[in-house]
Design a protein around this motif. Structure first.
Motif, PDB file in Angstrom:
ATOM      1  N   GLU A   4      -0.271 114.123 -44.378  1.00 49.19           N
ATOM      2  CA  GLU A   4      -1.546 112.154 -45.815  1.00 49.19           C
ATOM      3  C   GLU A   4      -1.926 113.134 -46.210  1.00 49.19           C
ATOM      4  OE1 GLU A   4      -3.352 109.788 -43.006  1.00 49.19           O
ATOM      5  OE2 GLU A   4      -3.240 111.098 -41.291  1.00 49.19           O
ATOM      6  N   TYR A   5      -1.593 112.345 -47.658  1.00 40.06           N
ATOM      7  CA  TYR A   5      -2.213 112.288 -49.067  1.00 40.06           C
ATOM      8  C   TYR A   5      -3.387 111.529 -49.469  1.00 40.06           C
ATOM      9  CZ  TYR A   5      -1.657 113.434 -54.445  1.00 40.06           C
ATOM     10  OH  TYR A   5      -1.667 114.468 -54.952  1.00 40.06           O
ATOM     11  N   LEU A   6      -4.519 112.446 -48.619  1.00 41.59           N
ATOM     12  CA  LEU A   6      -5.610 111.276 -49.510  1.00 41.59           C
ATOM     13  C   LEU A   6      -6.296 112.144 -50.654  1.00 41.59           C
ATOM     14  CD1 LEU A   6      -7.348 113.120 -45.590  1.00 41.59           C
ATOM     15  CD2 LEU A   6      -6.064 110.335 -46.543  1.00 41.59           C
ATOM     16  N   ILE A   7      -6.572 110.276 -51.470  1.00 44.35           N
ATOM     17  CA  ILE A   7      -7.220 110.382 -52.691  1.00 44.35           C
ATOM     18  C   ILE A   7      -8.393 110.097 -52.599  1.00 44.35           C
ATOM     19  CG2 ILE A   7      -6.560 109.781 -54.769  1.00 44.35           C
ATOM     20  CD1 ILE A   7      -3.899 109.532 -54.873  1.00 44.35           C
ATOM     21  N   LEU A   8      -9.262 111.466 -52.957  1.00 45.12           N
ATOM     22  CA  LEU A   8     -10.790 110.620 -53.700  1.00 45.12           C
ATOM     23  C   LEU A   8     -10.548 109.828 -55.480  1.00 45.12           C
ATOM     24  CD1 LEU A   8     -12.976 113.602 -51.463  1.00 45.12           C
ATOM     25  CD2 LEU A   8     -11.431 111.623 -51.015  1.00 45.12           C
ATOM     26  N   GLU A  16     -14.547 107.736 -46.181  1.00 43.70           N
ATOM     27  CA  GLU A  16     -14.154 107.812 -44.328  1.00 43.70           C
ATOM     28  C   GLU A  16     -13.049 108.127 -44.825  1.00 43.70           C
ATOM     29  OE1 GLU A  16     -12.616 106.971 -40.953  1.00 43.70           O
ATOM     30  OE2 GLU A  16     -14.068 106.398 -41.711  1.00 43.70           O
ATOM     31  N   LYS A  17     -12.061 108.974 -45.639  1.00 47.42           N
ATOM     32  CA  LYS A  17     -11.076 109.773 -45.918  1.00 47.42           C
ATOM     33  C   LYS A  17     -11.921 110.780 -45.156  1.00 47.42           C
ATOM     34  CE  LYS A  17      -9.502 107.149 -49.530  1.00 47.42           C
ATOM     35  NZ  LYS A  17      -8.998 106.726 -51.221  1.00 47.42           N
ATOM     36  N   LEU A  18     -12.598 111.328 -46.035  1.00 53.43           N
ATOM     37  CA  LEU A  18     -13.529 112.770 -45.122  1.00 53.43           C
ATOM     38  C   LEU A  18     -13.727 112.293 -43.629  1.00 53.43           C
ATOM     39  CD1 LEU A  18     -15.663 113.226 -48.355  1.00 53.43           C
ATOM     40  CD2 LEU A  18     -13.908 114.271 -47.893  1.00 53.43           C
ATOM     41  N   ALA A  19     -14.369 111.500 -43.986  1.00 60.17           N
ATOM     42  CA  ALA A  19     -14.226 111.821 -41.733  1.00 60.17           C
ATOM     43  C   ALA A  19     -13.154 111.250 -40.903  1.00 60.17           C
ATOM     44  CB  ALA A  19     -15.326 110.737 -41.698  1.00 60.17           C
ATOM     45  N   HIS A  20     -12.183 110.805 -41.457  1.00 55.46           N
ATOM     46  CA  HIS A  20     -10.542 111.134 -41.320  1.00 55.46           C
ATOM     47  C   HIS A  20     -10.467 112.602 -41.196  1.00 55.46           C
ATOM     48  CE1 HIS A  20      -7.136 109.992 -39.676  1.00 55.46           C
ATOM     49  NE2 HIS A  20      -6.255 110.626 -41.169  1.00 55.46           N
ATOM     50  N   ARG A 152       1.183 119.949 -51.791  1.00 54.30           N
ATOM     51  CA  ARG A 152       1.749 119.562 -51.115  1.00 54.30           C
ATOM     52  C   ARG A 152       3.426 119.596 -50.893  1.00 54.30           C
ATOM     53  NH1 ARG A 152       2.164 112.470 -52.727  1.00 54.30           N
ATOM     54  NH2 ARG A 152       2.537 112.061 -50.858  1.00 54.30           N
ATOM     55  N   ASP A 153       3.907 120.675 -53.203  1.00 52.96           N
ATOM     56  CA  ASP A 153       4.595 121.298 -53.063  1.00 52.96           C
ATOM     57  C   ASP A 153       5.361 123.127 -51.964  1.00 52.96           C
ATOM     58  OD1 ASP A 153       5.550 119.178 -55.378  1.00 52.96           O
ATOM     59  OD2 ASP A 153       4.923 120.600 -56.202  1.00 52.96           O
ATOM     60  N   ALA A 154       4.218 123.226 -51.741  1.00 57.74           N
ATOM     61  CA  ALA A 154       4.317 123.828 -50.766  1.00 57.74           C
ATOM     62  C   ALA A 154       4.309 124.099 -49.081  1.00 57.74           C
ATOM     63  CB  ALA A 154       2.935 125.498 -51.499  1.00 57.74           C
ATOM     64  N   LEU A 155       3.424 122.973 -49.062  1.00 54.44           N
ATOM     65  CA  LEU A 155       2.974 123.035 -47.438  1.00 54.44           C
ATOM     66  C   LEU A 155       3.231 121.209 -46.854  1.00 54.44           C
ATOM     67  CD1 LEU A 155      -0.132 125.092 -47.785  1.00 54.44           C
ATOM     68  CD2 LEU A 155       2.078 125.760 -46.965  1.00 54.44           C
ATOM     69  N   ASP A 156       3.816 120.502 -47.676  1.00 55.53           N
ATOM     70  CA  ASP A 156       4.557 119.281 -46.998  1.00 55.53           C
ATOM     71  C   ASP A 156       4.976 118.866 -45.769  1.00 55.53           C
ATOM     72  OD1 ASP A 156       3.967 116.153 -47.276  1.00 55.53           O
ATOM     73  OD2 ASP A 156       6.355 116.449 -47.768  1.00 55.53           O
ATOM     74  N   GLY A 157       4.677 118.459 -44.947  1.00 55.21           N
ATOM     75  CA  GLY A 157       5.644 118.600 -43.140  1.00 55.21           C
ATOM     76  C   GLY A 157       4.695 119.613 -42.434  1.00 55.21           C
ATOM     77  N   GLU A 158       3.889 120.587 -42.926  1.00 62.47           N
ATOM     78  CA  GLU A 158       3.339 121.762 -42.507  1.00 62.47           C
ATOM     79  C   GLU A 158       2.302 121.684 -41.762  1.00 62.47           C
ATOM     80  OE1 GLU A 158       5.219 125.551 -42.707  1.00 62.47           O
ATOM     81  OE2 GLU A 158       6.029 124.288 -44.879  1.00 62.47           O
ATOM     82  N   ILE A 159       1.691 120.743 -42.285  1.00 70.60           N
ATOM     83  CA  ILE A 159      -0.094 120.482 -42.261  1.00 70.60           C
ATOM     84  C   ILE A 159      -0.102 119.226 -42.498  1.00 70.60           C
ATOM     85  CG2 ILE A 159      -0.959 122.442 -43.635  1.00 70.60           C
ATOM     86  CD1 ILE A 159      -2.032 120.669 -46.281  1.00 70.60           C
ATOM     87  N   VAL A 162      -3.314 116.542 -46.964  1.00 68.10           N
ATOM     88  CA  VAL A 162      -4.263 117.156 -48.722  1.00 68.10           C
ATOM     89  C   VAL A 162      -5.022 116.188 -48.859  1.00 68.10           C
ATOM     90  CG1 VAL A 162      -3.421 117.633 -50.795  1.00 68.10           C
ATOM     91  CG2 VAL A 162      -2.103 118.074 -48.404  1.00 68.10           C
ATOM     92  N   ILE A 163      -6.127 117.272 -49.250  1.00 64.54           N
ATOM     93  CA  ILE A 163      -7.064 116.447 -49.994  1.00 64.54           C
ATOM     94  C   ILE A 163      -7.199 115.997 -50.849  1.00 64.54           C
ATOM     95  CG2 ILE A 163      -9.598 115.494 -50.080  1.00 64.54           C
ATOM     96  CD1 ILE A 163     -10.271 116.548 -47.214  1.00 64.54           C
ATOM     97  N   ASP A 164      -6.955 114.882 -52.117  1.00 63.24           N
ATOM     98  CA  ASP A 164      -6.653 115.354 -53.389  1.00 63.24           C
ATOM     99  C   ASP A 164      -8.170 114.623 -54.515  1.00 63.24           C
ATOM    100  OD1 ASP A 164      -6.111 115.210 -56.609  1.00 63.24           O
ATOM    101  OD2 ASP A 164      -4.523 113.861 -56.262  1.00 63.24           O
ATOM    102  N   GLY A 165      -8.985 115.933 -54.459  1.00 65.12           N
ATOM    103  CA  GLY A 165      -9.639 115.791 -55.365  1.00 65.12           C
ATOM    104  C   GLY A 165     -10.181 116.213 -56.996  1.00 65.12           C
TER     105      GLY A 165
END
Length: 351
Positions: A4-8, A16-20, A152-159, A162-165
């Motif tokens: 998931e890519y969570l943009i703040l 709610e994104k942080l709680a998730h 995202r480029d390095a770890l997409d699909g493995e974690i 990602v919180i984008d702040g």
């Protein structure tokens, strides 16, 4: 695995994104998020399965333990089983911030701890309610990421997420300092330099009067001479400071104070005044005031000094201001300070 890519964006949905993200971490998943240094990859430090997953994703083979991000100094001290004088001071001055303190634990092991200075990292840790094992969010041996896209480029699909702040502002890992008893060792230098760490770690005594022109410079002069004559064989050398609760920076010592100290072979003619400030107080391991009024003045705006501040007189006697007195009055104050300092030197050197 879908990442998931969570943009703040500062909007109402950020909480709610942080709680998730916290729920994912609580469930043993891995979440990347920004700190002020670089992007970190967090895992529940209490969960062995989450830590094993973190090691696998990082590609880490050395078995080295992970440093923890903590929500407070109290949580750090609890994790380590207590902090030494040096560790307490490093935390007091640099936390929240980009320094990782490696402290000993009662079982003989060590633990790395950091209180980050980033609102998203701090909010996420608070949502979790437990320390996060947090190396940089990259594969071992590759460059530390400073943006969510790099993670995202390095770890997409493995974690899990990602919180984008936004970009990490400092762009380099934290300074790592190993603190053992009365020594420090800089294991990795970041924005906080090794010379700054070593200087701050020195056991520091601060004397406080009103104008910082006579009583506290006298006390500092006596103490400097004493510590220099009884230098320790091991450990860091002492540092002696003085300041005034109503001082104007940069003034000279009182001429009569200079003369009174010259009579006993101590030169304070190069002294320049400075005011009491939070930064000066934070660097001090022991704070000695001439009167109860000075002590109360400091505690009124920095109650965190309570455990480090005392009257210079062990018997809680006031050291009077000799201003407007004759040279004999300065001599009397000088001699009273010298007597009081016998107990101070024993206390400090025995710590």
């Amino acid at each position: 695995m879908h990442t998931e890519y969570l943009i703040l964006d500062g909007g109402a949905g950020d909480n709610e994104k942080l709680a998730h993200a916290a729920r994912l971490l609580r469930a043993g998943e891995l979440v990347a998020f920004p700190t002020e240094t670089v992007y970190g990859l967090g895992a529940d430090a209490r969960n062995p399965e989450a830590l094993a997953k973190l090691t696998k994703v990082k590609g880490r083979r050395d078995g080295k333990p992970y440093s923890l991000l903590v929500p407070s100094l109290r949580a750090a001290e609890e994790s380590a089983g207590g902090f030494s004088r040096i560790a307490q001071k490093l935390a007091r001055v640099y936390w929240p911030g980009s320094i990782t303190i490696v402290a000993p634990r009662p079982d003989g092991s060590t633990i790395g701890l950091r209180l980050p200075d980033h609102r998203i990292a701090r909010a996420l840790i608070a949502q979790c309610g437990f320390p996060l094992a947090t190396p940089s969010a990259n594969k071992s041996g590759t460059a530390e990421p400073v943006s969510a896209q790099q993670v995202r480029d390095a770890l997409d699909g493995e974690i899990a997420a990602v919180i984008d702040g936004g970009p990490a502002t400092q762009g380099r890992p934290s300074t790592v300092v190993k603190v053992l008893d009365k020594t420090v060792q800089v294991l990795r230098e970041g924005n906080i330099t090794e010379s700054d760490i070593v200087q701050l770690a020195r056991p520091t005594v601060l004397f406080v009067c009103t104008g910082n022109t006579c009583r506290s410079p006298m006390a500092a002069g006596f103490s400097t001479a004493e510590f220099e004559s009884t230098a320790r064989d091991a450990g860091l050398p002492f540092r002696v400071l003085s300041a005034g609760t109503a001082a104007t920076d940069g003034e000279r010592a009182d001429p009569m104070a200079i003369e009174a100290m010259r009579e006993v072979g101590i030169d304070i003619s190069t002294h320049r005044t400075r005011g009491v400030s939070p930064s000066v107080l934070d660097t001090a391991d022991w704070i000695f005031t001439m009167t109860s009024g000075h002590k109360e003045s400091i505690l009124s705006f920095m109650p965190s000094c309570t455990e480090r501040i005392k009257l210079l007189s062990k018997r809680n006697e006031e050291i009077p201001d000799p201003i407007s007195h004759s040279l004999e009055g300065y001599r009397q104050v000088r001699d009273k300070i010298a007597i009081c300092l016998r107990d101070v030197v024993r206390l400090v050197q025995g710590a």
